[in-house]
Design a protein around this motif. Structure first.
Motif, PDB file in Angstrom:
ATOM      1  N   TRP A 139       0.856  -1.177   0.000  1.00  8.29           N
ATOM      2  CA  TRP A 139       0.000   0.000   0.000  1.00  8.29           C
ATOM      3  C   TRP A 139       0.897   1.233   0.000  1.00  8.29           C
ATOM      4  CZ3 TRP A 139      -4.982   0.895  -0.707  1.00  8.29           C
ATOM      5  CH2 TRP A 139      -5.497   2.107  -0.302  1.00  8.29           C
ATOM      6  N   ALA A 140       0.630   2.173  -0.861  1.00  6.87           N
ATOM      7  CA  ALA A 140       1.506   3.321  -1.055  1.00  6.87           C
ATOM      8  C   ALA A 140       1.674   4.164   0.217  1.00  6.87           C
ATOM      9  CB  ALA A 140       0.967   4.183  -2.192  1.00  6.87           C
ATOM     10  N   GLU A 141       0.645   4.286   1.036  1.00  9.57           N
ATOM     11  CA  GLU A 141       0.736   5.106   2.237  1.00  9.57           C
ATOM     12  C   GLU A 141       1.491   4.405   3.356  1.00  9.57           C
ATOM     13  OE1 GLU A 141      -2.928   6.848   3.513  1.00  9.57           O
ATOM     14  OE2 GLU A 141      -3.588   7.069   1.456  1.00  9.57           O
ATOM     15  N   CYS A 142       1.723   3.140   3.234  1.00  2.00           N
ATOM     16  CA  CYS A 142       2.417   2.386   4.257  1.00  2.00           C
ATOM     17  C   CYS A 142       3.867   2.221   3.812  1.00  2.00           C
ATOM     18  CB  CYS A 142       1.762   1.017   4.451  1.00  2.00           C
ATOM     19  SG  CYS A 142       2.450   0.065   5.806  1.00  2.00           S
ATOM     20  N   SER A 143       4.692   3.171   4.154  1.00  2.07           N
ATOM     21  CA  SER A 143       6.101   3.126   3.771  1.00  2.07           C
ATOM     22  C   SER A 143       6.740   1.933   4.476  1.00  2.07           C
ATOM     23  CB  SER A 143       6.781   4.423   4.186  1.00  2.07           C
ATOM     24  OG  SER A 143       8.134   4.370   3.869  1.00  2.07           O
ATOM     25  N   THR A 144       6.915   0.856   3.722  1.00  2.00           N
ATOM     26  CA  THR A 144       7.309  -0.398   4.345  1.00  2.00           C
ATOM     27  C   THR A 144       8.273  -1.191   3.483  1.00  2.00           C
ATOM     28  OG1 THR A 144       6.429  -2.378   5.387  1.00  2.00           O
ATOM     29  CG2 THR A 144       5.342  -1.665   3.390  1.00  2.00           C
ATOM     30  N   ALA A 145       8.849  -2.196   4.090  1.00  4.19           N
ATOM     31  CA  ALA A 145       9.683  -3.129   3.331  1.00  4.19           C
ATOM     32  C   ALA A 145       8.794  -3.895   2.362  1.00  4.19           C
ATOM     33  CB  ALA A 145      10.375  -4.096   4.289  1.00  4.19           C
ATOM     34  N   LYS A 146       9.405  -4.488   1.356  1.00  2.56           N
ATOM     35  CA  LYS A 146       8.665  -5.275   0.372  1.00  2.56           C
ATOM     36  C   LYS A 146       7.987  -6.467   1.048  1.00  2.56           C
ATOM     37  CE  LYS A 146       9.263  -7.823  -3.893  1.00  2.56           C
ATOM     38  NZ  LYS A 146      10.211  -8.351  -4.855  1.00  2.56           N
TER      39      LYS A 146
ATOM     40  N   ASN B 147       6.598  -0.825  11.024  1.00  4.77           N
ATOM     41  CA  ASN B 147       5.361  -1.454  10.578  1.00  4.77           C
ATOM     42  C   ASN B 147       5.418  -2.915  11.014  1.00  4.77           C
ATOM     43  OD1 ASN B 147       4.493   0.881   9.058  1.00  4.77           O
ATOM     44  ND2 ASN B 147       6.071   0.342   7.595  1.00  4.77           N
ATOM     45  N   GLU B 148       4.273  -3.503  11.336  1.00  4.88           N
ATOM     46  CA  GLU B 148       4.236  -4.894  11.775  1.00  4.88           C
ATOM     47  C   GLU B 148       3.457  -5.756  10.801  1.00  4.88           C
ATOM     48  OE1 GLU B 148       2.999  -5.559  15.792  1.00  4.88           O
ATOM     49  OE2 GLU B 148       4.547  -4.221  16.593  1.00  4.88           O
TER      50      GLU B 148
ATOM     51  N   GLU C  20       0.115  -3.858   9.868  1.00  5.58           N
ATOM     52  CA  GLU C  20      -0.309  -2.671  10.612  1.00  5.58           C
ATOM     53  C   GLU C  20       0.762  -1.617  10.424  1.00  5.58           C
ATOM     54  OE1 GLU C  20      -1.198  -1.409  15.176  1.00  5.58           O
ATOM     55  OE2 GLU C  20      -1.751  -3.407  14.539  1.00  5.58           O
ATOM     56  N   CYS C  21       0.382  -0.515   9.794  1.00  4.97           N
ATOM     57  CA  CYS C  21       1.349   0.535   9.510  1.00  4.97           C
ATOM     58  C   CYS C  21       1.551   1.410  10.733  1.00  4.97           C
ATOM     59  CB  CYS C  21       0.856   1.428   8.380  1.00  4.97           C
ATOM     60  SG  CYS C  21       0.705   0.551   6.823  1.00  4.97           S
ATOM     61  N   SER C  22       2.808   1.794  10.964  1.00  5.80           N
ATOM     62  CA  SER C  22       3.084   2.730  12.045  1.00  5.80           C
ATOM     63  C   SER C  22       2.624   4.105  11.601  1.00  5.80           C
ATOM     64  CB  SER C  22       4.560   2.739  12.396  1.00  5.80           C
ATOM     65  OG  SER C  22       5.305   3.263  11.321  1.00  5.80           O
TER      66      SER C  22
END
Length: 111
Positions: free
Chosen positions: A17-24, A89-90, A106-108
């Motif tokens: 999800w674009a708003e969840c700046s996360t690892a792949k 993020n978890e 779950e995005c921080s």
């Protein structure tokens, strides 16, 4: 609502999800438990997800704690593994029986 959209994006596209700046997030939905432990977990680790180990108390309460998967908690009917990326993020993987039944992220909240 945001969480549901994230899960949908993960399950259907295998993307992030674009708003969840996360690892792949690699595709692992539907793998059997043996494949998940061997390949799915490795894939998460390779893509920047770090296991969140169980607390000492949780480890002591478990009959079959495996040091090779310190993030994995199992009951009689399911196993839950939780990971975190560099952005806090978890990602939680739930296995029921031999199959992954749920993958949740779950995005921080960045302030």
């Amino acid at each position: 609502m945001k969480k549901l959209l994230l899960i949908s994006a993960l399950l259907f596209s295998g993307g992030v999800w674009a708003e969840c700046s996360t690892a792949k997030i690699p595709k692992i939905k539907g793998m059997d438990s043996i494949t998940y432990d061997d390949k799915g977990r490795s894939s998460l680790l390779e893509n920047g997800w770090k296991p969140i180990p169980l607390s000492k108390q949780e480890q002591e309460d478990m009959t079959f704690f495996n040091k090779k998967t310190p993030e994995k908690y199992c009951s009689a009917t399911m196993c839950i593994s939780t990971f975190q990326d560099n952005n806090k993020n978890e990602l939680t993987v739930t296995q029921v029986g031999d199959f992954i039944s749920d993958i949740e992220i779950e995005c921080s909240i960045k302030q």
